[in-house]
Structure formats: C-alpha cells, structure tokens
Design a protein around this motif. Structure first.
Motif, mmCIF file in Angstrom:
data_model
loop_
_atom_site.group_PDB
_atom_site.id
_atom_site.type_symbol
_atom_site.label_atom_id
_atom_site.label_comp_id
_atom_site.label_asym_id
_atom_site.label_seq_id
_atom_site.Cartn_x
_atom_site.Cartn_y
_atom_site.Cartn_z
ATOM 1 N N TYR A 50 -4.300 9.820 -3.064
ATOM 2 C CA TYR A 50 -4.224 9.421 -1.666
ATOM 3 C C TYR A 50 -2.789 9.069 -1.284
ATOM 4 N N CYS A 51 -2.385 9.562 -0.132
ATOM 5 C CA CYS A 51 -1.093 9.222 0.446
ATOM 6 C C CYS A 51 -1.344 8.254 1.597
ATOM 7 N N LEU A 52 -0.659 7.137 1.603
ATOM 8 C CA LEU A 52 -0.823 6.160 2.671
ATOM 9 C C LEU A 52 0.529 5.768 3.233
ATOM 10 N N VAL A 53 0.534 5.512 4.519
ATOM 11 C CA VAL A 53 1.772 5.127 5.197
ATOM 12 C C VAL A 53 1.541 3.833 5.956
ATOM 13 N N GLY A 54 2.437 2.893 5.795
ATOM 14 C CA GLY A 54 2.287 1.644 6.511
ATOM 15 C C GLY A 54 3.446 0.719 6.225
ATOM 16 N N ASP A 55 3.478 -0.317 7.003
ATOM 17 C CA ASP A 55 4.530 -1.318 6.860
ATOM 18 C C ASP A 55 4.005 -2.449 5.994
ATOM 19 N N PRO A 56 4.481 -2.554 4.774
ATOM 20 C CA PRO A 56 3.964 -3.600 3.888
ATOM 21 C C PRO A 56 4.379 -4.999 4.308
ATOM 22 N N LEU A 57 5.247 -5.083 5.267
ATOM 23 C CA LEU A 57 5.734 -6.399 5.664
ATOM 24 C C LEU A 57 5.048 -6.924 6.920
ATOM 25 N N ILE A 58 4.109 -6.154 7.471
ATOM 26 C CA ILE A 58 3.413 -6.649 8.655
ATOM 27 C C ILE A 58 2.332 -7.609 8.197
ATOM 28 N N LYS A 59 2.707 -8.834 8.053
ATOM 29 C CA LYS A 59 1.749 -9.820 7.577
ATOM 30 C C LYS A 59 0.614 -10.013 8.574
ATOM 31 N N ALA A 60 0.941 -9.905 9.825
ATOM 32 C CA ALA A 60 -0.080 -10.124 10.843
ATOM 33 C C ALA A 60 -1.181 -9.078 10.757
ATOM 34 N N ALA A 61 -0.820 -7.900 10.350
ATOM 35 C CA ALA A 61 -1.817 -6.829 10.253
ATOM 36 C C ALA A 61 -2.547 -6.887 8.927
#
Lengths: 115, 114
Positions: free
Chosen positions: B87-98
């Motif tokens: 699986y390839c995933l994309v995201g901001d690991p620093l968005i604590k709120a999310a």
C-alpha cells in the motif's frame, strides 16, 4: 522496537452478543490509536480514531453506539462490537502512533466471525 | 488527504527487482509518502517513508521525482516471502489535529513466483 499486540487474534461469537478486542502498544506509549476494518480482498477502512483520555472520533458511516471504543491508558485501547451480527464479521486491525515518530505501527489483527 | 493510484497486481520471479509505482497527483506540500506491506490475515507492516528524492533502508528503496506526483517502491531481489499486498499512502504526519489518519487505497498485490 514498536510492537502492537491485539487480543484475541480470532473470535467466534453468536449473533446478538458483544465482543471486546484489545489493542496494546507493548514497548511504547501511544496517545493516539486507530481502528480499521478489512473485508476479504479489500483494503483497510478506518473506523475511528482513539485518543487517550477522550472520546473517540468516528468516521462517517460508523455507528459509535455499535462500536464502542475506550482508550483508558497510553498503552491500551479497546473496541467492543455490541450486538454483533453476521455482517460485522471482518478482520479488525488497530494501529498506534509512536510518540515523536509520527509513524503508525499496526497490530496483527483480530478475525471476528459472527454466527 | 491525497488520493493514490497503484496497479492492482504485479507478478514477478524470485531474485528479480520489483518496482511499484504510485500516482498521487494532488500531493500537498507537507505530505510524506509511506509504504506498507500486508500479508494475508496480518496487520500492515511499515516499509519505508520519504518526502523527496531517494530513501533507502535495509528492505527497500523509495524513489520520488522532483514534482512528487508519483513515487516508486523498489524491492531488490524478491523472494517468495515477499508475496503480499503493498500500500502507498500519502499524508502529513505532522497534522496532529487530523490524528495522522491514513487512507488506504486498493494496494498492489505482488505475487512472486519460483
């Protein structure tokens, strides 16, 4: 290391009963844990986000009264499937974020079969 | 969260290099690219994560072009035990709120043949 365990690994129950699944981070603390569900040959679907000391956040379409989540400590989150029905049969996977790494580590999963 | 597109399946043979390309045209500036491996009836296992250019660890390499609209996971000299879904995933690991939510796409089913 970053090990996440789940218990039980598999469970069979009768329709209408409730089942509790535990997710533990064994060697690290996790303020946030996630619960996923995966049907055969399908991808993981996020069900809810579990935050220690606060209420869980559920994804759209996931019934919070049916899937009760409790994150009572920094190393344990539980998912209770209440009044289980055959359509709840699935593979339930939890994950935990290791502090200061922002990487999710997944548990081995729990196979639930509701008869 | 950026949507990802991967090939549904790939076949390979033992000892070959396997390259899986993932498209993520709407990747955001702060997004990282993460790859997971999943065996049947097991939870996903973290393989590698990167932001740009090339990242290599003991398991795989991740190539990310300058525009970051795609990425390629490279598995060197695969063995039968590398048969899995990737699986390839994309995201901001620093968005604590999310809550660092991960959205799994369909994944790529890799079959390594003897």
């Amino acid at each position: 290391g970053a090990v996440v365990s789940q218990h039980p690994s598999w469970v069979i129950c009768k329709s209408g009963t409730s089942v509790k699944i535990e997710c533990r981070s064994l060697d690290f603390q996790a303020t946030t844990m996630f619960w996923y569900r995966q049907f055969p040959k399908q991808s993981l679907m996020l069900m809810a986000t579990s935050n220690e000391g606060s209420k869980a956040t559920y994804e759209q379409g996931v019934e919070k009264d049916k899937f009760l989540i409790n994150h009572a400590s920094l190393t344990l989150s539980t998912l209770t499937v209440t009044s289980a029905h055959p359509e709840d049969s699935s593979f339930y996977i939890c994950s935990a974020i290791k502090s200061f790494t922002d990487t999710q580590y997944f548990g081995p999963g729990t196979r639930l079969t509701v008869l | 969260l950026a949507k990802t597109t991967q090939p549904i399946s790939m076949d390979s043979y033992e000892g070959q290099e396997v390259n899986i390309t993932c498209s993520h045209n709407n990747i955001a500036t702060n997004d990282y690219i993460t790859w997971y491996q999943q065996f049947p009836s097991q939870g996903p296992r973290f393989i590698i994560q990167g932001y740009k250019t090339k990242v290599t660890n003991e398991v795989a390499s991740l190539f990310i072009p300058a525009d970051r609209k795609s990425s390629t996971l490279s598995l060197p000299r695969v063995s039968l035990s590398d048969t899995a879904v990737y699986y390839c995933l994309v995201g901001d690991p620093l968005i604590k709120a999310a809550g660092n939510k991960l959205t799994f796409g369909g994944g790529t089913r890799v079959l390594v043949k003897p």
